[in-house]
Enzyme design. Structure first.
Site, PDB file in Angstrom:
ATOM      1  CD  GLU A 253      -1.805   2.266   1.422  1.00 44.07           C
ATOM      2  OE1 GLU A 253      -1.431   3.032   0.498  1.00 44.07           O
ATOM      3  OE2 GLU A 253      -1.925   2.624   2.594  1.00 44.07           O
ATOM      4  CB  CYS A 287      -1.899   6.891   1.703  1.00 38.91           C
ATOM      5  SG  CYS A 287      -2.837   5.786   2.720  1.00 38.91           S
TER       6      CYS A 287
END
Ligand code: NAD
Length: 488
Positions: A253, A287
């Site tokens: 990720e 993020c």
């Protein structure tokens, strides 16, 4: 403040061990720059001991029933809830986010563990109809992959480890957690909750220290069967290459640069209010943080003005103080990165609507910043700021705005705001992202899969997918004993 910063030690085979000896790094409070503790740096021997413990832990844990595993995980999440205020204080102390955000992160992490533990009881396989009378049954099963290396960053010191630990342990895997070097206290307390819950030894291990060498040893060790990494694209590529060499499952990720499309028919004042909250949450160090705002030209001036006014009104401060809406950046090097992005954007022709400076005095504070009319070639439009900077641009054609939104290698989160259902449907289908929020932020829930496409990574955490990522598919094809015919 009532919590005491925990003693930083590794947790290997059920034992807390190895305080800060000769080799250690300082852990600092980003709001003050003060030293909180010394981080012990695990050496090869400690990492090897954690790997051996995880192998033993896997043999034991994978032999239990899903119901037995559920019972332990449920007790651990109860401990997390009971200790949420205390863990939240330590998180704020070492990471900087406002206390309410930190405490909420801990309770949400407990929800993540609960959801995954529940789903562990429903990791169903299937029975495939056989082609031959001599094959009695063909059973497709979900089985745990084996010991897992979980490598986590500092922006969500409880939630990101919980997704990985929850998925791994609910699936029947054991786990070695290597948390970020600047937020180890939260990880220690999280692991304490599992120990207090009676987790058998070796099932969850914690090694603290220098990320590069520890990650390399964990990822290349034959014992490790799966690697889950959250962090930057550059490091993710390195870890992914090492995992690929050993044919290990890998879930990366790797961040994003989320576009937000604001259509003319949206309620601009309401969208600005939500956008400012979302943009500056955790000082933009998320993020899925909205970063590239594409606003329909007729609404542009109003949007920028209201956004800049709301951003400049935010209260910056120590996250432990009441009323703080945005804390410091997590470490000093992020300040230099923000300054560089602001200067480069101005040099490229973008204009500063508010902010743009670090605060004088102690701590790593940077003003909530809004840059307008940012040209496509400015580095801010390609590089994830991972900080409190919003870039706002007008658009005349929705098609071109979608093309701009999709023009990066990133594909994690994207957002669209409109009252027009048909356009919401069309735009959300066209956006190249693993997650699309229509008319809201906060898309990540314990029950929903979290993950990106393109260079943001692949695979998902949380949701049912967050469990299956820790399981292999196994076929057991059961034939009639050789030489026997059907008994009936
Ligand atoms: P960084 O790359 O130095 O560190 C990010 C994280 O990766 C840290 O937690 C660190 O412990 C770990 N790390 C660093 N080198 C490693 C290695 N060789 N092996 C294994 N792990 C390693 O970056 P930073 O300055 O701390 O953060 C800035 C950038 O990191 C951001 O721009 C952002 O792209 C990325 N980041 C992403 C996320 C995310 O949620 N995807 C979280 C934190 C940071």
């Amino acid at each position: 403040m009532v919590a005491r910063y925990p003693e930083l030690r590794h947790f290997i085979a059920g034992q807390w061990q190895g305080g800060a000896g000769d080799r250690h790094w300082p852990v600092r409070n980003p709001a003050t720059g003060e030293r909180l503790a010394d981080l012990p740096l695990a050496g090869e021997a400690e990492v090897a001991a954690a790997l051996a413990a995880a192998q033993r832990g896997f043999a034991l844990w994978s032999g239990l029933t899903a119901l037995e595993r559920f019972a332990v995980l449920r007790r651990a999440s109860d401990r997390m809830r009971a200790r949420a205020s205390e863990i939240g204080e330590i998180m704020t102390l070492e990471q900087g986010k406002p206390l309410a955000e930190a405490v909420r992160e801990v309770t949400l992490s407990a929800d993540v563990i609960d959801f995954l533990a529940e789903e562990g009881k429903r990791a169903y396989g299937r029975v495939v109809p056989s082609r031959s009378g001599d094959i009695l049954s063909q059973v497709v099963m979900k089985v745990p992959v084996g010991p897992v290396a979980a490598l986590t960053p500092w922006n969500f010191p409880a939630n990101l480890p919980s997704r990985k630990i929850g998925g791994a342990l609910a699936a029947g895997c054991s786990c070695i957690l290597k948390p970020a070097e600047n937020t180890p206290g939260t990880a220690v307390m999280l692991v304490e909750c599992f120990a207090e819950a009676g987790l058998p030894e070796g099932v969850l291990n914690l090694v603290l220290g220098e990320p590069g060498p520890i990650a390399r040893q964990l990822v290349t060790a034959p014992a490790t069967r799966k690697v889950s990494f959250t962090g930057s694209l550059v490091v993710g590529r390195e870890i992914g290459a090492l995992a690929a060499a050993g044919m290990k499952r890998f879930t990366p990720e790797l961040g994003g640069h989320a576009p937000v499309l604001v259509l003319e028919d949206a309620d601009i004042a309401a969208v600005v209010a939500r956008s400012v909250t979302a943009k500056y949450r955790n000082a933009g160090q998320i993020c899925t943080s909205p970063t590239r705002f594409f606003v329909a030209r007729p609404a542009y001036a109003r949007f920028v003005e209201a956004f800049a006014a709301a951003a400049s009104a935010l209260t910056l401060g120590n996250g432990l103080e009441r009323g703080t809406e945005m804390g410091p950046l997590a470490h000093e090097r992020r300040l230099a990165a923000m300054e560089r992005l602001v200067a480069q954007t101005q040099a490229a022709g973008g204009r500063l609507a508010t902010g743009g400076r670090r605060l004088d005095g102690a701590g790593y504070f940077f003003q909530p910043t809004v840059m307008r009319d940012v040209p496509a070639e400015a580095p801010l439009m390609r590089e994830e700021p991972f900080g409190p900077i919003a870039a706002i641009m007008p658009f005349d054609s929705l098609g071109l705005a979608v093309a701009m939104a999709n023009s990066l290698a990133y594909g994690l989160a994207a957002y669209v705001f409109t009252a027009d259902l048909e356009r919401a449907h069309g735009v959300s289908a066209a956006l190249e992202a693993g997650m699309v929020g229509v008319n809201h932020y906060g898309i990540s829930q314990p029950e929903t899969p979290f993950g990106g496409v393109k260079e943001s990574g692949y695979g998902s955490e949380s949701g049912m997918e967050g469990l299956l990522g820790y399981m292999d598919t196994k076929l057991i094809s059961l034939g009639r004993p050789v030489g026997r015919s059907a008994p009936l």
